[in-house]
Design a protein around this motif. Structure first.
Motif, short mmCIF file in Angstrom:
data_model
loop_
_atom_site.label_atom_id
_atom_site.label_comp_id
_atom_site.label_asym_id
_atom_site.label_seq_id
_atom_site.Cartn_x
_atom_site.Cartn_y
_atom_site.Cartn_z
N UNK A 328 0.82 -1.21 0.00
CA UNK A 328 0.00 0.00 0.00
C UNK A 328 0.86 1.27 0.00
N UNK A 329 2.02 1.19 0.64
CA UNK A 329 2.90 2.34 0.70
C UNK A 329 3.46 2.73 -0.66
N UNK A 330 3.57 1.78 -1.57
CA UNK A 330 4.04 2.08 -2.92
C UNK A 330 2.94 2.75 -3.75
N UNK A 331 1.69 2.46 -3.40
CA UNK A 331 0.57 3.01 -4.17
C UNK A 331 0.14 4.39 -3.69
N UNK A 332 0.43 4.71 -2.43
CA UNK A 332 0.02 5.99 -1.85
C UNK A 332 1.13 6.53 -0.99
N UNK A 333 1.57 7.75 -1.28
CA UNK A 333 2.71 8.32 -0.57
C UNK A 333 2.35 9.05 0.71
N UNK A 334 1.06 9.19 1.01
CA UNK A 334 0.66 9.88 2.24
C UNK A 334 0.68 8.96 3.44
N UNK A 335 0.15 9.46 4.53
CA UNK A 335 0.09 8.71 5.78
C UNK A 335 -0.98 7.63 5.67
N UNK A 336 -0.65 6.39 6.02
CA UNK A 336 -1.59 5.28 5.96
C UNK A 336 -1.82 4.73 7.36
N UNK A 337 -3.08 4.58 7.74
CA UNK A 337 -3.43 4.02 9.05
C UNK A 337 -4.43 2.88 8.87
N UNK A 338 -4.23 1.83 9.65
CA UNK A 338 -5.21 0.75 9.72
C UNK A 338 -6.11 1.06 10.90
N UNK A 339 -7.33 1.53 10.62
CA UNK A 339 -8.21 2.01 11.67
C UNK A 339 -8.61 0.92 12.65
N UNK A 340 -8.69 1.31 13.91
CA UNK A 340 -9.16 0.44 14.99
C UNK A 340 -10.34 1.11 15.67
N UNK A 341 -11.25 0.31 16.20
CA UNK A 341 -12.31 0.87 17.02
C UNK A 341 -11.69 1.68 18.16
N UNK A 342 -12.15 2.91 18.33
CA UNK A 342 -11.59 3.76 19.37
C UNK A 342 -10.64 4.82 18.86
N UNK A 343 -10.34 4.80 17.55
CA UNK A 343 -9.48 5.84 16.98
C UNK A 343 -10.27 7.14 16.80
#
Length: 360
Positions: A328-343
């Motif tokens: 995913x980091x190669x496809x998008x250069x911005x900040x990537x987060x895997x969301x969790x309940x409570x974020x």
């Protein structure tokens, strides 16, 4: 007796006495802690301390697959004085309550589409948004065609319960006029890809048509407030039109299904004789988005941050999460987060900052 042995006995005696004293004091101490926490939390609105801006509560980052750590699809959004919920999957309202979202003062509910895993927490929302704040009008629920039928069914199903609550608590608390859902169906005109569905001062909410066949009317949403913006995909296959409608957002919240993981699960189901399960697992990749493709959508939109929510399948360890995010980091250069309940993702007005915290 040697000096060291005497010292050990003294220490042991103090420990025993201390433990006995703790047991005696445990009741009053526990009661005091309980009273302190109740006073600190009950009847208070933690969201009142948030700065003016856009604030997104990840209240449901999971899918219909059983996952003890992730409720069904749900995002709570506060924009200035507007409190909105986008989808209401199973268990999500309890997560929202624990996060400090003012569920009892919800202004509007938006549905992305009418798959049950996006509204099966609706009954709980109906009650929690009605009684705790003595709501005087039904909760507005906006969604695609069919939303009125859905509202009618839930209003009927919970009508007996509502009567009991009014009889028990009185109309000043359980006001019959505030019970239930007030549906409003969103229609995106033929040939159009989006339509503005709410404009209130600095707040604009836009519904965006997405690809979720055979679901004809499936929507994502874009929310703009005082120069800050987010986009919510809902359920969709790879869809550049969603990227176009989300141009320049600060944060994109996008669903994702890992095709390879689902294929592995399908093969196991087939081997073990669970043919209906195998068929479902073979069907679902076609109307969801692979994590790398979701990253491509975020890149096309020029988003600054991508948050995966409504993720499939469950990921019980960080190793599985790494597999999910691979490439995913190669496809998008911005900040990537895997969301969790409570974020909680906060975008203060008049600023470019993106504050990402976990509040549970």
């Amino acid at each position: 007796m040697k000096r060291s042995a005497k010292f050990a006995l003294v220490v042991a005696g103090i420990a025993v006495a201390g433990f006995a004293g703790f047991k005696v004091a445990q009741g009053p101490l526990t009661q005091a802690v309980f009273e302190y926490e109740v006073d600190r939390n009950l009847g208070r609105d933690p969201s009142a301390a948030l700065p003016d801006g856009l604030h997104v509560y990840v209240c449901g980052s999971g899918s219909p697959m059983a996952d003890p750590d992730r409720a069904g699809a749900c995002l709570g959004v506060i924009a200035g004085q507007q409190r909105m919920i986008f989808d209401v999957g199973s268990g999500s309202i309890r997560v929202l309550g624990r996060m400090g979202f003012p569920v009892g003062r919800t202004d509007k509910l938006f549905l992305t589409h009418l798959h049950s895993d996006h509204f099966d927490g609706l009954g709980e929302l109906m009650v929690q948004s009605w009684v705790p704040n003595a709501r005087a009008v039904p909760l507005p629920m906006l969604g695609p065609p069919g939303t009125a039928e859905l509202a009618e069914g839930f209003n009927l199903a919970y009508r007996i319960d509502s009567g009991y609550r009014t009889a028990h608590h009185g109309p000043e608390v359980a006001n019959p006029a505030g019970y239930g859902l007030a549906p409003e169906e969103i229609v995106i005109p033929e040939g159009a890809t989006s339509v503005e569905v709410l404009r209130d001062g600095d707040l604009v909410v836009t519904a965006i048509r997405v690809s979720h066949d055979p679901v004809k009317d499936a929507y994502g949403y874009r929310i703009d407030y005082k120069g800050r913006s987010i986009a919510i995909s809902g359920d969709t296959a790879f869809d550049p039109a969603f990227a176009e409608a989300s141009k320049g957002v600060d944060v994109m919240f996008h669903e994702a299904l890992d095709v390879d993981m689902i294929a592995t699960m399908g093969e196991a189901a087939q081997r073990n004789g669970a043919k209906p399960v195998a068929k479902v697992l073979a069907d679902i990749p076609g109307y969801h988005t692979d994590p790398v493709d979701a990253a491509r959508i975020a890149a096309l939109a020029g988003a600054r941050m991508l948050v995966y929510y409504h993720t499939i399948p469950p990921m019980p360890s960080s190793l599985i999460e790494n597999m999910f995010l691979e490439g995913t980091g190669k496809a998008f250069g911005g900040d990537i987060r895997l969301g969790d309940d409570g974020d909680l993702v906060s975008l203060p007005a008049g600023s470019q900052t993106i504050d990402y915290t976990h509040v549970l």
